[in-house]
Design a protein around this motif. Structure first.
Motif, PDB file in Angstrom:
ATOM      1  N   GLY A   1      27.266  15.892  18.085  1.00 40.99           N
ATOM      2  CA  GLY A   1      26.400  15.753  16.936  1.00 40.99           C
ATOM      3  C   GLY A   1      26.009  14.312  16.670  1.00 40.99           C
ATOM      4  N   VAL A   2      25.007  14.166  15.813  1.00 34.46           N
ATOM      5  CA  VAL A   2      24.523  12.834  15.473  1.00 34.46           C
ATOM      6  C   VAL A   2      25.585  12.087  14.689  1.00 34.46           C
ATOM      7  N   ASP A   3      25.910  10.888  15.159  1.00 32.26           N
ATOM      8  CA  ASP A   3      26.834  10.026  14.431  1.00 32.26           C
ATOM      9  C   ASP A   3      26.014   9.317  13.352  1.00 32.26           C
ATOM     10  N   GLU A   4      25.939   9.979  12.177  1.00 32.74           N
ATOM     11  CA  GLU A   4      25.042   9.485  11.129  1.00 32.74           C
ATOM     12  C   GLU A   4      25.436   8.093  10.657  1.00 32.74           C
ATOM     13  N   ALA A   5      26.734   7.835  10.557  1.00 29.11           N
ATOM     14  CA  ALA A   5      27.170   6.526  10.071  1.00 29.11           C
ATOM     15  C   ALA A   5      26.729   5.420  11.029  1.00 29.11           C
ATOM     16  N   GLU A   6      26.881   5.676  12.316  1.00 32.00           N
ATOM     17  CA  GLU A   6      26.483   4.661  13.302  1.00 32.00           C
ATOM     18  C   GLU A   6      24.970   4.444  13.276  1.00 32.00           C
ATOM     19  N   LEU A   7      24.192   5.529  13.271  1.00 35.53           N
ATOM     20  CA  LEU A   7      22.744   5.409  13.293  1.00 35.53           C
ATOM     21  C   LEU A   7      22.219   4.771  12.014  1.00 35.53           C
ATOM     22  N   LEU A   8      22.792   5.141  10.865  1.00 39.16           N
ATOM     23  CA  LEU A   8      22.374   4.515   9.609  1.00 39.16           C
ATOM     24  C   LEU A   8      22.684   3.023   9.606  1.00 39.16           C
ATOM     25  N   GLY A   9      23.831   2.671  10.132  1.00 37.96           N
ATOM     26  CA  GLY A   9      24.174   1.244  10.222  1.00 37.96           C
ATOM     27  C   GLY A   9      23.196   0.485  11.077  1.00 37.96           C
ATOM     28  N   TRP A  10      22.799   1.078  12.201  1.00 38.93           N
ATOM     29  CA  TRP A  10      21.790   0.437  13.051  1.00 38.93           C
ATOM     30  C   TRP A  10      20.481   0.237  12.297  1.00 38.93           C
TER      31      TRP A  10
ATOM     32  N   VAL B   1      12.819   4.539  10.893  1.00 36.86           N
ATOM     33  CA  VAL B   1      13.521   4.322  12.159  1.00 36.86           C
ATOM     34  C   VAL B   1      14.569   5.411  12.373  1.00 36.86           C
ATOM     35  N   TYR B   2      15.278   5.779  11.308  1.00 34.31           N
ATOM     36  CA  TYR B   2      16.308   6.826  11.414  1.00 34.31           C
ATOM     37  C   TYR B   2      15.684   8.153  11.854  1.00 34.31           C
ATOM     38  N   GLU B   3      14.626   8.578  11.173  1.00 31.30           N
ATOM     39  CA  GLU B   3      14.011   9.870  11.494  1.00 31.30           C
ATOM     40  C   GLU B   3      13.335   9.832  12.867  1.00 31.30           C
ATOM     41  N   THR B   4      12.710   8.713  13.208  1.00 31.14           N
ATOM     42  CA  THR B   4      12.037   8.614  14.503  1.00 31.14           C
ATOM     43  C   THR B   4      13.041   8.631  15.648  1.00 31.14           C
ATOM     44  N   SER B   5      14.214   8.027  15.448  1.00 29.01           N
ATOM     45  CA  SER B   5      15.252   8.049  16.484  1.00 29.01           C
ATOM     46  C   SER B   5      15.677   9.477  16.788  1.00 29.01           C
TER      47      SER B   5
ATOM     48  N   ASP C   1      16.764   5.240  22.471  1.00 26.50           N
ATOM     49  CA  ASP C   1      15.923   5.922  21.489  1.00 26.50           C
ATOM     50  C   ASP C   1      15.769   5.073  20.230  1.00 26.50           C
ATOM     51  N   PHE C   2      16.874   4.468  19.807  1.00 31.64           N
ATOM     52  CA  PHE C   2      16.822   3.635  18.609  1.00 31.64           C
ATOM     53  C   PHE C   2      15.897   2.434  18.821  1.00 31.64           C
ATOM     54  N   GLN C   3      15.953   1.804  20.010  1.00 34.57           N
ATOM     55  CA  GLN C   3      15.058   0.679  20.285  1.00 34.57           C
ATOM     56  C   GLN C   3      13.593   1.097  20.192  1.00 34.57           C
ATOM     57  N   ASP C   4      13.251   2.220  20.812  1.00 34.05           N
ATOM     58  CA  ASP C   4      11.863   2.686  20.774  1.00 34.05           C
ATOM     59  C   ASP C   4      11.426   2.998  19.352  1.00 34.05           C
ATOM     60  N   ALA C   5      12.306   3.600  18.586  1.00 29.27           N
ATOM     61  CA  ALA C   5      11.960   3.937  17.198  1.00 29.27           C
ATOM     62  C   ALA C   5      11.751   2.675  16.369  1.00 29.27           C
ATOM     63  N   ALA C   6      12.596   1.679  16.565  1.00 32.39           N
ATOM     64  CA  ALA C   6      12.459   0.437  15.794  1.00 32.39           C
ATOM     65  C   ALA C   6      11.165  -0.280  16.147  1.00 32.39           C
ATOM     66  N   VAL C   7      10.815  -0.313  17.420  1.00 30.14           N
ATOM     67  CA  VAL C   7       9.558  -0.952  17.819  1.00 30.14           C
ATOM     68  C   VAL C   7       8.381  -0.215  17.208  1.00 30.14           C
ATOM     69  N   THR C   8       8.430   1.110  17.201  1.00 29.74           N
ATOM     70  CA  THR C   8       7.318   1.913  16.672  1.00 29.74           C
ATOM     71  C   THR C   8       7.135   1.710  15.176  1.00 29.74           C
ATOM     72  N   CYS C   9       8.245   1.613  14.439  1.00 31.31           N
ATOM     73  CA  CYS C   9       8.161   1.620  12.976  1.00 31.31           C
ATOM     74  C   CYS C   9       8.086   0.229  12.349  1.00 31.31           C
ATOM     75  N   ILE C  10       8.611  -0.778  13.016  1.00 27.38           N
ATOM     76  CA  ILE C  10       8.702  -2.103  12.399  1.00 27.38           C
ATOM     77  C   ILE C  10       7.673  -3.061  12.963  1.00 27.38           C
ATOM     78  N   GLU C  11       7.482  -3.050  14.266  1.00 26.50           N
ATOM     79  CA  GLU C  11       6.577  -4.029  14.874  1.00 26.50           C
ATOM     80  C   GLU C  11       5.134  -3.580  14.649  1.00 26.50           C
ATOM     81  N   LYS C  12       4.398  -4.392  13.955  1.00 31.18           N
ATOM     82  CA  LYS C  12       3.029  -4.038  13.610  1.00 31.18           C
ATOM     83  C   LYS C  12       2.049  -4.703  14.576  1.00 31.18           C
ATOM     84  N   ASP C  13       1.191  -5.553  14.062  1.00 27.96           N
ATOM     85  CA  ASP C  13       0.125  -6.128  14.887  1.00 27.96           C
ATOM     86  C   ASP C  13       0.603  -7.288  15.747  1.00 27.96           C
TER      87      ASP C  13
END
Length: 920
Positions: free
Chosen positions: A391-400, A423-427, A443-455
């Motif tokens: 299962g998803v380790d929610e504590a670890e993913l939320l911390g990230w 980032v959490y939901e996209t991961s 997956d977390f890296q890709d989600a962070a790039v998608t949601c945070i990095e803009k122009d």
């Protein structure tokens, strides 16, 4: 019967079901099972690993505690064994290194040779090393080929260093050949592309983490072992037969099995108490020497006479990734996975006692070794059952997610809590799209790039880099003081008075007041030598200089020795002290087949500045004389002239007499350049700058050369035999003839006037000016004449000719005579009026005609100049006689008569006045 019979039948049945499959498929599938069966039936237990794999490290730690082997055979260069104990004094990751500069038996173009074996804590080899070194009565035997054999087996037709193929972008490892335990990667490009496509991943490191690392992290030992051998067999059987890599792998396997049989025969060790740690690719070996019952007729070739030096150098996660072709951040993610697995419990890793950066844990008593169990089939269940859903380790993913938003804000991103939620939901979404229940760091890296990095990226780091920092970062190792070679320890000791922590990787500023603190003078001397020996940036002077005839009162340095620890360590492979290394490098530079006289003079200057050894300096100077006499080109003439002038000035200021090599260099250079001068004037590949430097050497060294026995007639003959055609060289020749008295200044002025009057010559007139400017190097007295020529050109040429000509004049002067233009400007400043108001009434000195005998001489007013000349008329008469003037003097104390001497004084009264002022 084989425990894998059922699996073999199942795979062959699957192959038969695909009627259109290639005929080789049944053979490959059956061969996979045979390789696993063969490896597990071997009397000597084989432990297959993958390099820098947390799953392999976890399985190794568990197996070592269960089996408690007495002998460990490790796939590592056999000559690196003495270095392993020094790992206690280091902070991982570091690399074992073998280094050689003096080659014997290898092509000269291969040097220097360097082999590195990086060691990280999340690796099976480190667990085996730590267990063997910390457990009494355990022997660790390295069985892979030596560093010398690594290069012996390289194809000899490769003239470049063999390590270039290993990756030149590894900053800490340079172009060294990397040795890794367990290179598990498909060598069949189509297979890797197929796996990446169907695995829905971008690169091999991500595929390996998802489909091998995660499933095997918690698997039992038998399952882990069988799966790793199966993967190694698959990649081995799909390796193309062409090429030398597979042949070298088989040579390594023959070498390792031969060494193990030799050790068992020599020590009488029980194979049941031994463990053979090797890459999974080698565990599925098919050579005849495989196993303790294999052939024994393999002969290991002797090493060459190359002298190898060994030591530890810093390494880093990024250096390992670049050298072995791994995805950026993969080693950092592996380290984070290892740390998480250890923190959860269930496995107690081995660590070297005193290891820097490692957490100390209370050792537990080792349980008794279990009895050997028969081999059972674990592959069938592993391959047929779906992976256990974690299962998803929610504590670890939320911390990230929270931490990446905080880190992004610090680096200029406009991130908010909403971005953390995104980032959490996209991961989770990305993991589901890729058939993963639990999001991975990728997956977390890709989600962070998608949601945070803009122009755009507001700072130096993009979001992907921030994720790598968050998940562990690029950890950089360090070699401890006790593990450093003697030279490196000597450097640290000698710089200790600076009061800096040289182990830090940050830039540190060192301030040295050499007048107030004379005890820092040795530190200054060492820093200047290190600046010469180390790469740019390691030791950088901010204030202060080291040149002949100069002494710095205060110095300021920026030091990053911690970042360049590898370079300092490799200096220790060349000598015991910095002075010894510097002497060796200077001697090697001047005796290099491509060395020139300029190279030798540079070495002489460095020897004076850094070493102060008169004997060694004279040796280098004698070599400079040999090189100059053997040169057949004059390409380095400008540098030779500049350096020999500086050295002569230094010796004249500090020594009672010139060294013998200096005198030999001047006399040899005088004869050498006189011989080459006629051919240099007409050679198309010899520039005007080089010819000007030759004339500068001949004219500026003429008095010294004549006093040492040279003949001036040789120079006159060389100038008369020169017949250049290039305009710049023609101007140089005219200047040389003028200096020798063969061309009067009046005739030279007339020739230039004729050139300006000839419309066919005007387009090339800038080249003549370039030649005259270059002549200032050898005939500085021509400065007023050059100013005159340029001024006439600006005055006489029409705008239609002058304006297109100016760009060519500027570019020609910048290219050919950049350092001589300031001399020309200073001469122009003395010629032209200093104030703008005086310009209208100013008359150029070259426009006034020569004075005639009938012209009345200007009287000389009474004063010290008149009194001086009247009191000593003999001196003025002698000068007038040398100039071809005749005449007499009037009464003592009166103005000179209207003779030639009086006329000369009347035309140039300022000269006599200046002389009188100097004599008071």
């Amino acid at each position: 019967m084989s425990p894998f019979g059922a699996l073999r039948e199942q795979l062959l049945g699957a192959a038969d079901a695909f009627a259109d499959a290639p005929a080789a498929v049944p053979e490959i599938l059956s061969g996979l099972v045979d390789d696993v069966d063969r490896a597990l039936r071997e009397e000597l237990e084989i432990f297959p690993v993958c390099h820098h794999s947390p799953a392999s490290a976890l399985a190794m730690a568990r197996r070592l505690r269960d089996k408690q082997p007495k002998v460990i055979y490790l796939e590592l260069c056999e000559d690196l064994g003495p270095l392993l104990g020094e790992l206690r004094n280091c902070r991982l990751p570091v690399a074992l290194q073998a280094f050689a500069t003096d080659l014997d038996g290898f092509p000269a173009g291969w040097g220097p040779l360097s082999v590195v074996a990086p060691i990280t804590e999340a690796s099976a080899e480190y667990q085996a090393i730590a267990y063997a070194l910390e457990t009494p009565d355990v022997e660790l035997v390295l069985v892979d080929r030596s560093s010398d054999h690594v290069f012996q087996w390289q194809p000899r037709e490769e003239e470049a260093a063999a390590g270039h193929a290993a990756g030149e972008e590894a900053g800490l490892h340079g172009d060294a050949v990397g040795i890794e335990i367990g290179d598990l990667r498909p060598r069949f490009a189509e297979l890797e592309e197929h796996l990446l496509h169907h695995g829905k991943v971008r690169h091999w490191s991500e595929w390996w983490d998802q489909y091998v690392e995660q499933p095997l992290a918690g698997a039992d030992y038998d399952t882990y072992r069988q799966v790793m051998v199966l993967i190694g067999s698959l990649f081995r059987r799909l390796t193309p037969e062409r090429g030398d890599r597979l042949a070298r792998d088989e040579e390594r396997e023959r070498h390792m099995w031969t060494r193990m049989r030799e050790h068992l025969a020599a020590t009488g060790a029980d194979p049941a108490d031994c463990l053979y740690v090797c890459g999974a690719f080698h565990a599925a070996s098919r050579v005849e020497e495989f196993g303790l019952a294999g052939g024994t007729d393999y002969e290991i070739t002797p090493r060459t006479a190359t002298r190898w030096l060994y030591g530890l150098i810093p390494s880093s996660h990024s250096a390992i990734e670049a050298q072995f072709g791994l995805a950026p951040g993969s080693v950092s993610i592996a380290a984070a996975t290892w740390a998480k697995a250890v923190s959860r419990g269930g496995v107690q890793p081995y660590r070297l006692d005193g290891q820097k950066g490692a957490r100390k844990k209370k050792a537990k008593a080792a349980p008794p070794a279990p009895a050997a169990q028969p081999v059972t089939d674990k592959l069938t269940g592993f391959l047929s059952s779906p992976p256990e859903l974690d299962g998803v380790d929610e504590a670890e993913l939320l911390g990230w997610c929270v931490d990446i938003v905080r880190l992004a804000r610090r680096n200029g991103y406009l991130a908010s809590t909403a971005d953390a939620i995104a980032v959490y939901e996209t991961s989770i979404l990305l993991a589901g799209m890729r058939n993963r229940v639990r999001p991975t760091p990728y997956d977390f890296q890709d989600a962070a790039v998608t949601c945070i990095e803009k122009d755009s990226v507001p700072g130096r780091r993009d979001v992907r880099h921030l994720c790598e920092i968050l998940l562990g970062g690029d950890r950089i190792g360090q070699v401890g003081y006790d593990a450093l070679p003697p030279l490196a320890r000597d450097v640290y000791d000698r710089l200790e008075p600076l009061g800096l922590d040289l182990s830090k990787r940050t830039v540190q500023r060192a301030l040295l007041n050499l007048d107030a603190d004379p005890h820092l003078q040795p530190c200054s001397q060492l820093l200047w030598m290190l600046r010469y020996l180390l790469p740019d940036g390691a030791v950088r002077p901010i204030m202060g200089s080291r040149r002949l005839g100069e002494r710095s009162i205060q110095e300021s340095w920026d030091l990053t020795i911690g970042q360049h620890q590898r370079a300092v360590i490799e200096l220790g492979y060349e000598g015991v002290t910095v002075e010894q290394v510097l002497e060796q490098r200077l001697r090697r530079a001047v005796w290099d087949p491509k060395a020139t006289a300029a190279t030798a003079l540079s070495a002489v200057e460095n020897s004076i500045l850094f070493l102060g050894s008169r004997r060694f300096t004279d040796e280098l100077g004698a070599r400079a004389v040999e090189l100059l006499s053997a040169e057949r080109s004059v390409d380095d003439a400008p540098e030779v002239l500049r350096r020999i002038r500086r050295l002569l000035a230094h010796y004249r200021a500090t020594e009672p007499e010139l060294p013998g090599w200096c005198e030999a260099f001047v006399t040899g250079g005088y004869a050498h350049y006189c011989t080459l001068l006629p051919s240099a004037f007409v050679a198309d590949d010899t520039g005007v700058r080089q010819v000007g430097a030759m004339l500068g050497f001949l004219f500026s060294m003429e008095s010294l050369a004549l006093s040492l026995g040279c003949d001036r007639a040789q120079l006159e003959l060389a100038v008369q035999q020169s017949h250049p055609e290039s305009p710049a060289k023609v101007a140089l020749l005219w200047a040389a003839r003028s200096q020798l008295g063969l061309l009067p200044l009046a005739e030279l002025r007339a020739r230039c006037d004729d050139l300006l009057a000839n419309p066919l010559v005007i387009p090339s007139f800038p080249l003549y000016i370039t030649g005259f400017v270059q002549a200032l190097e050898s005939v500085p007295s021509l400065g007023p004449f050059v100013v005159e020529v340029i001024s006439k050109a600006f005055a006489r040429l029409p705008d239609s000719v002058l304006l297109p000509w100016l760009p060519k004049l500027i570019t020609t002067l910048r290219k050919e005579a950049a350092e001589l233009v300031p001399v020309l400007v200073r001469e122009a400043g003395r010629t032209f009026p200093a104030a703008l108001a005086d310009l209208d009434a100013w008359t150029p000195p070259w426009t006034a005609g020569p004075a005639t005998a009938a012209a009345p001489a200007r009287p000389v007013t009474a004063g010290p100049a008149n009194t001086l000349l009247a009191a000593h008329p003999a001196a003025c008469d002698a000068v007038a006689a040398l100039l071809g003037c005749e005449g007499g003097w009037g009464a003592v104390g009166a103005a000179p008569a209207s003779g030639a001497a009086g006329e000369l004084l009347s035309r140039h009264p300022s000269t006599a006045t200046a002389v009188a002022a100097l004599l008071a």
